[in-house]
Write a protein that holds these residues in place. Structure first.
Motif, PDB file in Angstrom:
ATOM      1  N   LEU A   1      -7.561  -8.670  -8.479  1.00 29.09           N
ATOM      2  CA  LEU A   1      -7.840  -7.971  -7.220  1.00 29.09           C
ATOM      3  C   LEU A   1      -6.628  -7.977  -6.294  1.00 29.09           C
ATOM      4  CD1 LEU A   1     -11.491  -9.126  -6.499  1.00 29.09           C
ATOM      5  CD2 LEU A   1     -10.730  -6.853  -7.215  1.00 29.09           C
ATOM      6  N   VAL A   2      -5.907  -9.091  -6.273  1.00 25.96           N
ATOM      7  CA  VAL A   2      -4.705  -9.184  -5.438  1.00 25.96           C
ATOM      8  C   VAL A   2      -3.635  -8.206  -5.929  1.00 25.96           C
ATOM      9  CG1 VAL A   2      -2.759 -10.697  -4.860  1.00 25.96           C
ATOM     10  CG2 VAL A   2      -5.101 -11.544  -4.668  1.00 25.96           C
ATOM     11  N   LEU A   3      -3.537  -8.035  -7.238  1.00 31.23           N
ATOM     12  CA  LEU A   3      -2.481  -7.201  -7.816  1.00 31.23           C
ATOM     13  C   LEU A   3      -2.830  -5.728  -7.940  1.00 31.23           C
ATOM     14  CD1 LEU A   3      -1.207  -9.467 -10.692  1.00 31.23           C
ATOM     15  CD2 LEU A   3      -0.064  -8.923  -8.562  1.00 31.23           C
ATOM     16  N   PHE A   4      -4.079  -5.370  -7.765  1.00 31.08           N
ATOM     17  CA  PHE A   4      -4.504  -4.000  -8.044  1.00 31.08           C
ATOM     18  C   PHE A   4      -3.722  -2.959  -7.236  1.00 31.08           C
ATOM     19  CE2 PHE A   4      -7.257  -0.310  -7.294  1.00 31.08           C
ATOM     20  CZ  PHE A   4      -7.361   0.132  -8.603  1.00 31.08           C
ATOM     21  N   MET A   5      -3.706  -3.087  -5.930  1.00 32.66           N
ATOM     22  CA  MET A   5      -3.042  -2.083  -5.085  1.00 32.66           C
ATOM     23  C   MET A   5      -1.523  -2.045  -5.270  1.00 32.66           C
ATOM     24  SD  MET A   5      -5.371  -0.317  -3.864  1.00 32.66           S
ATOM     25  CE  MET A   5      -4.460   0.734  -2.784  1.00 32.66           C
ATOM     26  N   PRO A   6      -0.825  -3.190  -5.294  1.00 32.93           N
ATOM     27  CA  PRO A   6       0.626  -3.088  -5.516  1.00 32.93           C
ATOM     28  C   PRO A   6       0.977  -2.525  -6.891  1.00 32.93           C
ATOM     29  CG  PRO A   6      -0.005  -5.362  -5.035  1.00 32.93           C
ATOM     30  CD  PRO A   6      -1.233  -4.545  -5.002  1.00 32.93           C
ATOM     31  N   ALA A   7       0.187  -2.854  -7.912  1.00 29.53           N
ATOM     32  CA  ALA A   7       0.460  -2.323  -9.248  1.00 29.53           C
ATOM     33  C   ALA A   7       0.223  -0.820  -9.287  1.00 29.53           C
ATOM     34  CB  ALA A   7      -0.422  -3.029 -10.279  1.00 29.53           C
ATOM     35  N   LEU A   8      -0.824  -0.377  -8.637  1.00 30.81           N
ATOM     36  CA  LEU A   8      -1.102   1.057  -8.556  1.00 30.81           C
ATOM     37  C   LEU A   8       0.009   1.770  -7.785  1.00 30.81           C
ATOM     38  CD1 LEU A   8      -3.300   3.128  -9.312  1.00 30.81           C
ATOM     39  CD2 LEU A   8      -4.316   2.696  -7.067  1.00 30.81           C
ATOM     40  N   GLY A   9       0.438   1.170  -6.692  1.00 27.45           N
ATOM     41  CA  GLY A   9       1.498   1.758  -5.879  1.00 27.45           C
ATOM     42  C   GLY A   9       2.812   1.878  -6.620  1.00 27.45           C
TER      43      GLY A   9
ATOM     44  N   ARG B   1       6.992  13.384 -11.454  1.00 29.53           N
ATOM     45  CA  ARG B   1       5.589  13.601 -11.822  1.00 29.53           C
ATOM     46  C   ARG B   1       4.708  13.210 -10.648  1.00 29.53           C
ATOM     47  NH1 ARG B   1       6.278  16.058 -16.482  1.00 29.53           N
ATOM     48  NH2 ARG B   1       7.158  14.858 -18.161  1.00 29.53           N
ATOM     49  N   SER B   2       3.592  13.872 -10.531  1.00 30.87           N
ATOM     50  CA  SER B   2       2.620  13.542  -9.496  1.00 30.87           C
ATOM     51  C   SER B   2       1.974  12.193  -9.817  1.00 30.87           C
ATOM     52  CB  SER B   2       1.547  14.626  -9.444  1.00 30.87           C
ATOM     53  OG  SER B   2       0.450  14.208  -8.677  1.00 30.87           O
ATOM     54  N   GLY B   3       1.529  11.500  -8.792  1.00 30.56           N
ATOM     55  CA  GLY B   3       0.823  10.237  -8.996  1.00 30.56           C
ATOM     56  C   GLY B   3      -0.494  10.408  -9.732  1.00 30.56           C
ATOM     57  N   TRP B   4      -1.016  11.629  -9.733  1.00 28.88           N
ATOM     58  CA  TRP B   4      -2.276  11.888 -10.427  1.00 28.88           C
ATOM     59  C   TRP B   4      -2.154  11.717 -11.946  1.00 28.88           C
ATOM     60  CZ3 TRP B   4      -6.565  11.702  -7.861  1.00 28.88           C
ATOM     61  CH2 TRP B   4      -6.562  12.017  -6.502  1.00 28.88           C
ATOM     62  N   TRP B   5      -0.940  11.716 -12.463  1.00 29.35           N
ATOM     63  CA  TRP B   5      -0.737  11.496 -13.897  1.00 29.35           C
ATOM     64  C   TRP B   5      -1.242  10.121 -14.325  1.00 29.35           C
ATOM     65  CZ3 TRP B   5       1.219  14.434 -17.919  1.00 29.35           C
ATOM     66  CH2 TRP B   5       1.684  15.701 -17.584  1.00 29.35           C
ATOM     67  N   ILE B   6      -1.407   9.222 -13.373  1.00 32.80           N
ATOM     68  CA  ILE B   6      -1.900   7.882 -13.691  1.00 32.80           C
ATOM     69  C   ILE B   6      -3.303   7.939 -14.302  1.00 32.80           C
ATOM     70  CG2 ILE B   6      -3.005   7.254 -11.515  1.00 32.80           C
ATOM     71  CD1 ILE B   6      -1.519   4.575 -11.745  1.00 32.80           C
ATOM     72  N   LEU B   7      -4.020   9.018 -14.033  1.00 39.56           N
ATOM     73  CA  LEU B   7      -5.363   9.173 -14.593  1.00 39.56           C
ATOM     74  C   LEU B   7      -5.350   9.325 -16.112  1.00 39.56           C
ATOM     75  CD1 LEU B   7      -6.996  11.453 -11.881  1.00 39.56           C
ATOM     76  CD2 LEU B   7      -7.265   8.985 -12.205  1.00 39.56           C
ATOM     77  N   LEU B   8      -4.178   9.564 -16.688  1.00 40.87           N
ATOM     78  CA  LEU B   8      -4.082   9.594 -18.155  1.00 40.87           C
ATOM     79  C   LEU B   8      -4.523   8.273 -18.770  1.00 40.87           C
ATOM     80  CD1 LEU B   8      -0.734  11.419 -18.986  1.00 40.87           C
ATOM     81  CD2 LEU B   8      -3.041  12.197 -19.459  1.00 40.87           C
ATOM     82  N   ASN B   9      -4.424   7.198 -18.005  1.00 37.49           N
ATOM     83  CA  ASN B   9      -4.855   5.892 -18.511  1.00 37.49           C
ATOM     84  C   ASN B   9      -6.337   5.867 -18.874  1.00 37.49           C
ATOM     85  OD1 ASN B   9      -2.536   4.199 -18.535  1.00 37.49           O
ATOM     86  ND2 ASN B   9      -2.547   4.258 -16.309  1.00 37.49           N
ATOM     87  N   LEU B  10      -7.101   6.837 -18.391  1.00 40.45           N
ATOM     88  CA  LEU B  10      -8.528   6.895 -18.708  1.00 40.45           C
ATOM     89  C   LEU B  10      -8.799   7.457 -20.099  1.00 40.45           C
ATOM     90  CD1 LEU B  10      -9.837   8.167 -15.255  1.00 40.45           C
ATOM     91  CD2 LEU B  10      -9.836   5.821 -16.131  1.00 40.45           C
TER      92      LEU B  10
ATOM     93  N   PHE C   1       0.822  -1.210   0.000  1.00 42.78           N
ATOM     94  CA  PHE C   1       0.000   0.000   0.000  1.00 42.78           C
ATOM     95  C   PHE C   1       0.855   1.258   0.000  1.00 42.78           C
ATOM     96  CE2 PHE C   1      -3.171  -2.924   1.839  1.00 42.78           C
ATOM     97  CZ  PHE C   1      -4.237  -2.636   1.002  1.00 42.78           C
ATOM     98  N   ASN C   2       2.069   1.172  -0.500  1.00 46.56           N
ATOM     99  CA  ASN C   2       2.994   2.301  -0.448  1.00 46.56           C
ATOM    100  C   ASN C   2       2.863   3.169  -1.696  1.00 46.56           C
ATOM    101  OD1 ASN C   2       5.053   4.066   0.063  1.00 46.56           O
ATOM    102  ND2 ASN C   2       6.687   2.585  -0.241  1.00 46.56           N
ATOM    103  N   PHE C   3       2.448   4.425  -1.478  1.00 46.34           N
ATOM    104  CA  PHE C   3       2.358   5.387  -2.571  1.00 46.34           C
ATOM    105  C   PHE C   3       3.340   6.538  -2.366  1.00 46.34           C
ATOM    106  CE2 PHE C   3      -1.706   3.254  -2.356  1.00 46.34           C
ATOM    107  CZ  PHE C   3      -1.904   2.905  -3.677  1.00 46.34           C
ATOM    108  N   GLN C   4       4.245   6.381  -1.410  1.00 45.03           N
ATOM    109  CA  GLN C   4       5.236   7.400  -1.091  1.00 45.03           C
ATOM    110  C   GLN C   4       6.589   6.966  -1.635  1.00 45.03           C
ATOM    111  OE1 GLN C   4       4.269  10.215   0.572  1.00 45.03           O
ATOM    112  NE2 GLN C   4       2.210   9.351   0.460  1.00 45.03           N
ATOM    113  N   GLY C   5       7.409   7.945  -1.948  1.00 46.69           N
ATOM    114  CA  GLY C   5       8.762   7.631  -2.388  1.00 46.69           C
ATOM    115  C   GLY C   5       8.842   7.420  -3.891  1.00 46.69           C
ATOM    116  N   ARG C   6       9.892   6.723  -4.283  1.00 47.88           N
ATOM    117  CA  ARG C   6      10.191   6.563  -5.701  1.00 47.88           C
ATOM    118  C   ARG C   6      10.492   5.104  -6.019  1.00 47.88           C
ATOM    119  NH1 ARG C   6      14.581  11.331  -6.534  1.00 47.88           N
ATOM    120  NH2 ARG C   6      14.656  10.439  -8.608  1.00 47.88           N
ATOM    121  N   ALA C   7      10.193   4.712  -7.250  1.00 44.74           N
ATOM    122  CA  ALA C   7      10.493   3.362  -7.729  1.00 44.74           C
ATOM    123  C   ALA C   7      11.289   3.465  -9.025  1.00 44.74           C
ATOM    124  CB  ALA C   7       9.211   2.565  -7.971  1.00 44.74           C
TER     125      ALA C   7
END
Length: 119
Positions: free
Chosen positions: A61-69, A80-89, A13-19
């Motif tokens: 369902l198992v992969l949704f949160m880690p993939a998003l994170g 870039r802000s994490g909000w850029w992920i909304l471009l997928n829409l 559930f980590n959305f902080q930091g960098r990957a």
């Protein structure tokens, strides 16, 4: 494999930091390979289509949160802000832009999301 395990355990559930690119792409590769393996096993066992769809739903369902994170942390890595992920829409163009972002190298040094995991 350590990148996948890290994303599925400590960074679930980590959305902080960098990957780094390496973390993102190894995570994506392992997801793909496990998906192919599930498909092969389902075919060999001759499972019904409804059972296969249920397995795919649970796996998704198992992969949704880690993939998003990991995607949000990857965007942080290129400043870039994490909000850029909304471009997928946005059909076609949005996922293409996100794909290109995932190919970009890390922002050198520290940025507003933390120190570079690369150095």
């Amino acid at each position: 494999m350590e990148w996948f395990i890290s994303c599925m355990t400590t960074n679930y559930f980590n959305f902080q930091g960098r990957a780094r690119r390496k973390e993102y792409w190894f995570f994506t590769l392992i997801i793909f390979l496990i998906g192919v393996l599930i498909g092969i096993i389902a075919s060999v066992l001759g499972l019904e289509e409804s059972t296969i769809k249920m397995i795919q739903l649970i796996w998704g369902l198992v992969l949704f949160m880690p993939a998003l994170g990991v995607q949000v942390r990857r965007l942080h890595d290129i400043s870039r802000s994490g909000w850029w992920i909304l471009l997928n829409l946005i059909p076609i163009i949005g996922p293409l832009v996100i794909f290109i972002f995932n190919l970009l190298d890390s922002t050198p040094g520290d940025n507003e999301y933390g120190p570079s995991p690369k150095y």
